[in-house]
Write a protein that holds these residues in place. Structure first.
Motif, PDB file in Angstrom:
ATOM      1  N   THR A 146      -4.079   5.361  -5.864  1.00  0.00           N
ATOM      2  CA  THR A 146      -3.698   5.647  -7.252  1.00  0.00           C
ATOM      3  C   THR A 146      -2.767   6.849  -7.403  1.00  0.00           C
ATOM      4  O   THR A 146      -2.435   7.225  -8.530  1.00  0.00           O
ATOM      5  CB  THR A 146      -4.955   5.868  -8.099  1.00  0.00           C
ATOM      6  OG1 THR A 146      -5.766   6.873  -7.480  1.00  0.00           O
ATOM      7  CG2 THR A 146      -5.751   4.588  -8.212  1.00  0.00           C
ATOM      8  N   LYS A 147      -2.346   7.441  -6.274  1.00  0.00           N
ATOM      9  CA  LYS A 147      -1.343   8.520  -6.335  1.00  0.00           C
ATOM     10  C   LYS A 147       0.034   8.025  -5.897  1.00  0.00           C
ATOM     11  O   LYS A 147       1.005   8.793  -5.890  1.00  0.00           O
ATOM     12  CB  LYS A 147      -1.766   9.694  -5.448  1.00  0.00           C
ATOM     13  CG  LYS A 147      -3.011  10.421  -5.927  1.00  0.00           C
ATOM     14  CD  LYS A 147      -3.323  11.627  -5.052  1.00  0.00           C
ATOM     15  CE  LYS A 147      -4.578  12.362  -5.532  1.00  0.00           C
ATOM     16  NZ  LYS A 147      -4.878  13.543  -4.680  1.00  0.00           N
ATOM     17  N   LEU A 148       0.121   6.756  -5.547  1.00  0.00           N
ATOM     18  CA  LEU A 148       1.348   6.206  -4.979  1.00  0.00           C
ATOM     19  C   LEU A 148       2.482   6.199  -6.006  1.00  0.00           C
ATOM     20  O   LEU A 148       2.338   5.671  -7.104  1.00  0.00           O
ATOM     21  CB  LEU A 148       1.069   4.781  -4.489  1.00  0.00           C
ATOM     22  CG  LEU A 148       1.842   4.262  -3.286  1.00  0.00           C
ATOM     23  CD1 LEU A 148       1.747   5.203  -2.107  1.00  0.00           C
ATOM     24  CD2 LEU A 148       1.349   2.875  -2.913  1.00  0.00           C
ATOM     25  N   LYS A 149       3.616   6.793  -5.628  1.00  0.00           N
ATOM     26  CA  LYS A 149       4.797   6.817  -6.497  1.00  0.00           C
ATOM     27  C   LYS A 149       5.877   5.851  -6.029  1.00  0.00           C
ATOM     28  O   LYS A 149       6.569   5.245  -6.836  1.00  0.00           O
ATOM     29  CB  LYS A 149       5.372   8.241  -6.564  1.00  0.00           C
ATOM     30  CG  LYS A 149       4.461   9.235  -7.257  1.00  0.00           C
ATOM     31  CD  LYS A 149       5.111  10.609  -7.339  1.00  0.00           C
ATOM     32  CE  LYS A 149       4.211  11.600  -8.072  1.00  0.00           C
ATOM     33  NZ  LYS A 149       4.827  12.942  -8.166  1.00  0.00           N
ATOM     34  N   ASN A 150       6.033   5.743  -4.707  1.00  0.00           N
ATOM     35  CA  ASN A 150       7.046   4.846  -4.139  1.00  0.00           C
ATOM     36  C   ASN A 150       6.370   3.854  -3.203  1.00  0.00           C
ATOM     37  O   ASN A 150       5.668   4.246  -2.264  1.00  0.00           O
ATOM     38  CB  ASN A 150       8.088   5.653  -3.371  1.00  0.00           C
ATOM     39  CG  ASN A 150       9.141   4.758  -2.717  1.00  0.00           C
ATOM     40  OD1 ASN A 150      10.118   4.374  -3.349  1.00  0.00           O
ATOM     41  ND2 ASN A 150       8.934   4.403  -1.455  1.00  0.00           N
ATOM     42  N   LEU A 151       6.597   2.559  -3.441  1.00  0.00           N
ATOM     43  CA  LEU A 151       5.991   1.516  -2.615  1.00  0.00           C
ATOM     44  C   LEU A 151       7.050   0.475  -2.271  1.00  0.00           C
ATOM     45  O   LEU A 151       7.708  -0.077  -3.161  1.00  0.00           O
ATOM     46  CB  LEU A 151       4.831   0.855  -3.372  1.00  0.00           C
ATOM     47  CG  LEU A 151       4.152  -0.336  -2.683  1.00  0.00           C
ATOM     48  CD1 LEU A 151       3.575   0.069  -1.336  1.00  0.00           C
ATOM     49  CD2 LEU A 151       3.085  -0.924  -3.591  1.00  0.00           C
ATOM     50  N   GLU A 152       7.204   0.199  -0.973  1.00  0.00           N
ATOM     51  CA  GLU A 152       8.177  -0.795  -0.518  1.00  0.00           C
ATOM     52  C   GLU A 152       7.467  -1.826   0.344  1.00  0.00           C
ATOM     53  O   GLU A 152       6.884  -1.499   1.376  1.00  0.00           O
ATOM     54  CB  GLU A 152       9.310  -0.120   0.252  1.00  0.00           C
ATOM     55  CG  GLU A 152      10.082   0.869  -0.610  1.00  0.00           C
ATOM     56  CD  GLU A 152      11.307   1.450   0.083  1.00  0.00           C
ATOM     57  OE1 GLU A 152      11.789   0.823   1.050  1.00  0.00           O
ATOM     58  OE2 GLU A 152      11.769   2.522  -0.347  1.00  0.00           O
ATOM     59  N   LEU A 158       4.952   5.017   0.487  1.00  0.00           N
ATOM     60  CA  LEU A 158       4.531   4.019   1.467  1.00  0.00           C
ATOM     61  C   LEU A 158       5.604   2.948   1.620  1.00  0.00           C
ATOM     62  O   LEU A 158       6.039   2.351   0.637  1.00  0.00           O
ATOM     63  CB  LEU A 158       3.209   3.371   1.019  1.00  0.00           C
ATOM     64  CG  LEU A 158       2.650   2.252   1.896  1.00  0.00           C
ATOM     65  CD1 LEU A 158       2.361   2.747   3.309  1.00  0.00           C
ATOM     66  CD2 LEU A 158       1.387   1.660   1.261  1.00  0.00           C
ATOM     67  N   GLN A 159       6.028   2.723   2.863  1.00  0.00           N
ATOM     68  CA  GLN A 159       7.001   1.675   3.165  1.00  0.00           C
ATOM     69  C   GLN A 159       6.439   0.754   4.243  1.00  0.00           C
ATOM     70  O   GLN A 159       6.083   1.207   5.329  1.00  0.00           O
ATOM     71  CB  GLN A 159       8.328   2.277   3.654  1.00  0.00           C
ATOM     72  CG  GLN A 159       9.066   3.074   2.604  1.00  0.00           C
ATOM     73  CD  GLN A 159      10.420   3.557   3.103  1.00  0.00           C
ATOM     74  OE1 GLN A 159      10.782   3.366   4.261  1.00  0.00           O
ATOM     75  NE2 GLN A 159      11.176   4.186   2.229  1.00  0.00           N
ATOM     76  N   LEU A 160       6.397  -0.548   3.921  1.00  0.00           N
ATOM     77  CA  LEU A 160       5.892  -1.552   4.856  1.00  0.00           C
ATOM     78  C   LEU A 160       6.813  -2.775   4.879  1.00  0.00           C
ATOM     79  O   LEU A 160       6.373  -3.906   5.070  1.00  0.00           O
ATOM     80  CB  LEU A 160       4.474  -1.975   4.457  1.00  0.00           C
ATOM     81  CG  LEU A 160       3.382  -0.899   4.596  1.00  0.00           C
ATOM     82  CD1 LEU A 160       2.118  -1.321   3.870  1.00  0.00           C
ATOM     83  CD2 LEU A 160       3.089  -0.616   6.062  1.00  0.00           C
ATOM     84  N   ASN A 161       8.097  -2.553   4.678  1.00  0.00           N
ATOM     85  CA  ASN A 161       9.056  -3.655   4.667  1.00  0.00           C
ATOM     86  C   ASN A 161       9.102  -4.352   6.029  1.00  0.00           C
ATOM     87  O   ASN A 161       8.914  -3.730   7.068  1.00  0.00           O
ATOM     88  CB  ASN A 161      10.460  -3.137   4.343  1.00  0.00           C
ATOM     89  CG  ASN A 161      10.530  -2.395   3.035  1.00  0.00           C
ATOM     90  OD1 ASN A 161       9.949  -2.822   2.050  1.00  0.00           O
ATOM     91  ND2 ASN A 161      11.232  -1.269   3.012  1.00  0.00           N
ATOM     92  N   GLY A 162       9.396  -5.642   6.012  1.00  0.00           N
ATOM     93  CA  GLY A 162       9.663  -6.348   7.255  1.00  0.00           C
ATOM     94  C   GLY A 162       8.469  -6.500   8.168  1.00  0.00           C
ATOM     95  O   GLY A 162       8.585  -6.328   9.383  1.00  0.00           O
ATOM     96  N   ASN A 163       7.316  -6.838   7.601  1.00  0.00           N
ATOM     97  CA  ASN A 163       6.125  -7.095   8.408  1.00  0.00           C
ATOM     98  C   ASN A 163       5.618  -8.514   8.121  1.00  0.00           C
ATOM     99  O   ASN A 163       6.401  -9.382   7.724  1.00  0.00           O
ATOM    100  CB  ASN A 163       5.063  -6.028   8.144  1.00  0.00           C
ATOM    101  CG  ASN A 163       5.371  -4.721   8.850  1.00  0.00           C
ATOM    102  OD1 ASN A 163       5.195  -4.612  10.048  1.00  0.00           O
ATOM    103  ND2 ASN A 163       5.869  -3.723   8.103  1.00  0.00           N
ATOM    104  N   GLN A 164       4.332  -8.757   8.324  1.00  0.00           N
ATOM    105  CA  GLN A 164       3.772 -10.099   8.137  1.00  0.00           C
ATOM    106  C   GLN A 164       2.579 -10.043   7.180  1.00  0.00           C
ATOM    107  O   GLN A 164       1.578 -10.723   7.350  1.00  0.00           O
ATOM    108  CB  GLN A 164       3.340 -10.665   9.499  1.00  0.00           C
ATOM    109  CG  GLN A 164       4.503 -10.804  10.470  1.00  0.00           C
ATOM    110  CD  GLN A 164       4.074 -10.786  11.926  1.00  0.00           C
ATOM    111  OE1 GLN A 164       2.914 -11.021  12.247  1.00  0.00           O
ATOM    112  NE2 GLN A 164       5.003 -10.494  12.815  1.00  0.00           N
ATOM    113  N   ILE A 165       2.720  -9.210   6.150  1.00  0.00           N
ATOM    114  CA  ILE A 165       1.608  -8.947   5.227  1.00  0.00           C
ATOM    115  C   ILE A 165       1.520 -10.038   4.168  1.00  0.00           C
ATOM    116  O   ILE A 165       2.517 -10.384   3.526  1.00  0.00           O
ATOM    117  CB  ILE A 165       1.801  -7.571   4.562  1.00  0.00           C
ATOM    118  CG1 ILE A 165       1.830  -6.474   5.636  1.00  0.00           C
ATOM    119  CG2 ILE A 165       0.699  -7.309   3.543  1.00  0.00           C
ATOM    120  CD1 ILE A 165       2.392  -5.162   5.152  1.00  0.00           C
TER     121      ILE A 165
END
Length: 449
Positions: free
Chosen positions: A169-175, A152-159
């Motif tokens: 709970t299966k997430l290995k890569n998170l940005e 999952l990649q969510l870089n550069g937003n307004q979160i």
């Protein structure tokens, strides 16, 4: 005439030309609906396409790349329910609601658009990869149902709030870089899966919620306000750590992380490299350029050519010019030996603790921060001057005069024999220099601003 033999009408010449190339058709030949149904894997990236009208007939597509075009309307994709991998990044798309029937979708990439809602994710139960960098997303509630996600990649937003991620709970890569995040507690349930995390350029000061993430191999947290690294102590698999532009001063928690081969610490108040002296860093040449795996420019290291710190930095193959370093004072409680970098100085009186307040010698500290110090015996008053600021403070007073303005403290100026001592809070608040404490031995560290 069969429906499938009907000619497809394209509105975009670039799209029509690209489809004919894929189908190996003469540029003057017609493209039929049957031709479109024969397509399964299609790459239409970087073609200058503005309209995808006509693609709706490619009903057997499983892979489609439309990245880096000029598309603003993706409605023609609505009937393409067999798509498993879709890339529409680098376009002008504001909504992805038309993708809701693609229930076999495993990979969806929508970077660099104008998307604000990701509610469509609720319909995509098989999604394992989702990239939505550089959009206008603030609400990620829909992700709570995307439990198959591993990337999952969510870089550069307004979160701001990331609570919905706690069910992934299966997430290995998170940005999550370049958002408005300060609370990492929703990531705690991901400790048995997460291996790579990017939380750079947020509003994070506390890493304690990452403490149990022992599978983590890569952590990027540059441009935050992180000071303490204790939560990283047990990350024995950590190979890469980026803490550029933070407030890190103590590397002791990294001492046992022997797999740590990439460490980026430029622009921090690091003053001591001893905790990482036994590490090995993967500094190497890449396409002719030297890539430093240990970066320490803009810190508080004494890198004069005669110092132990300079020799250690060379041994570790690190990068950190002497000209980019500032100075740090170290004063040990009860000791008359003080240090500026690796140079030692004898004090007339040792720093001490009185009424639970730490006191340091005003002349030594102030002069090494570039101030001038005077003493008026008759008034029993210290004067400290630097640039356009003049501070006057009388013995046993709990207030100082700063350019005519009264500033109160919870502890007074004290005289001890022939030395004037100030509570160390004075240094940070009026001399503008950050102060930190080390417990063993009891030490005050004052960082030149």
């Amino acid at each position: 005439m069969e429906q499938a033999s009907l000619e497809v009408s394209f509105q975009d010449e670039q799209l029509e030309q690209a489809i004919k190339e894929i189908l190996k058709k003469d540029e003057n030949a017609a493209v039929t609906q049957k031709d479109m149904q024969s397509l399964t894997l299609v790459d239409l990236s970087n073609r200058g396409i503005k309209s995808i009208q006509g693609l709706q007939y490619a009903s057997n597509l499983t892979y489609l790349d439309l990245s880096n075009n000029e598309i603003d309307d993706n409605m023609p994709l609505k009937p393409l329910t067999k798509i498993r991998e879709l890339d529409i990044s680098g376009n002008q798309i504001a909504s992805i609601q038309y993708l809701s029937a693609m229930t076999d979708m495993g990979m969806l990439i929508v970077n660099r658009n104008q998307i604000s809602s990701i509610d469509v994710i609720k319909q995509l139960g098989r999604l394992h990869t989702f990239e939505a960098n550089d959009n206008q997303i603030s609400n990620i509630t829909a992700l709570s149902s995307a439990t198959e996600l591993t990337w999952l990649q969510l870089n550069g937003n307004q979160i701001v709030k990331i609570q919905p991620l706690s069910s992934l709970t299966k997430l290995k890569n998170l940005e999550l870089a370049s958002n408005l995040i300060s609370d990492l507690s929703p990531l705690k349930p991901l400790s048995k899966s997460l291996m790579s995390l990017d939380i750079g350029s947020n509003q994070i000061s506390d890493l304690s919620e990452l403490e149990g993430m022992t599978l983590m191999t890569s952590l990027s947290a540059e441009n935050n306000q992180i000071k303490k690294l204790d939560p990283l102590k047990k990350m024995s698999n950590l190979s890469s750590l980026n803490l550029t532009s933070n407030l890190v001063y103590n590397l002791e928690p990294l001492k046992s992380l022997r797999e740590l081969h990439y460490l980026y610490l430029a622009d921090n108040p690091v003053w001591n490299l001893d905790p990482i002296r036994n590490h090995t860093f993967d500094t190497h040449y890449d396409t002719g350029a030297l890539r430093y795996a240990l970066q320490l420019s803009g810190n508080y290291l004494d890198l004069r050519s005669t110092t132990k710190t300079y020799q250690l930095l060379n041994k570790l193959g690190g990068d950190g010019s002497v000209y980019s370093q500032l100075k740090a004072q170290r004063l040990l409680i009860g000791s008359r030996t003080a240090y500026v970098g690796e140079s030692s100085f004898k004090l007339n009186e040792a720093p001490f603790i009185a009424s639970s307040r730490t006191y340091v010698p005003i002349r030594f500290v102030s002069e090494r921060l570039g101030s001038k110090v005077g003493w008026n015996q008759g008034k029993q008053e210290v004067t400290i001057s630097k640039d356009n600021t003049t501070i006057r403070w009388k013995e046993n007073e709990k207030k100082a005069n700063v350019n005519g303005r009264t500033v109160s403290f919870d502890a007074p100026l004290l005289l001890k024999k022939n030395g004037s001592f100030i509570p160390v809070r004075f240094v940070s608040e009026l001399l503008g220099s950050p102060v930190e404490y080390m417990a063993n031995p009891k030490t005050v560290i004052i960082f030149e601003q």
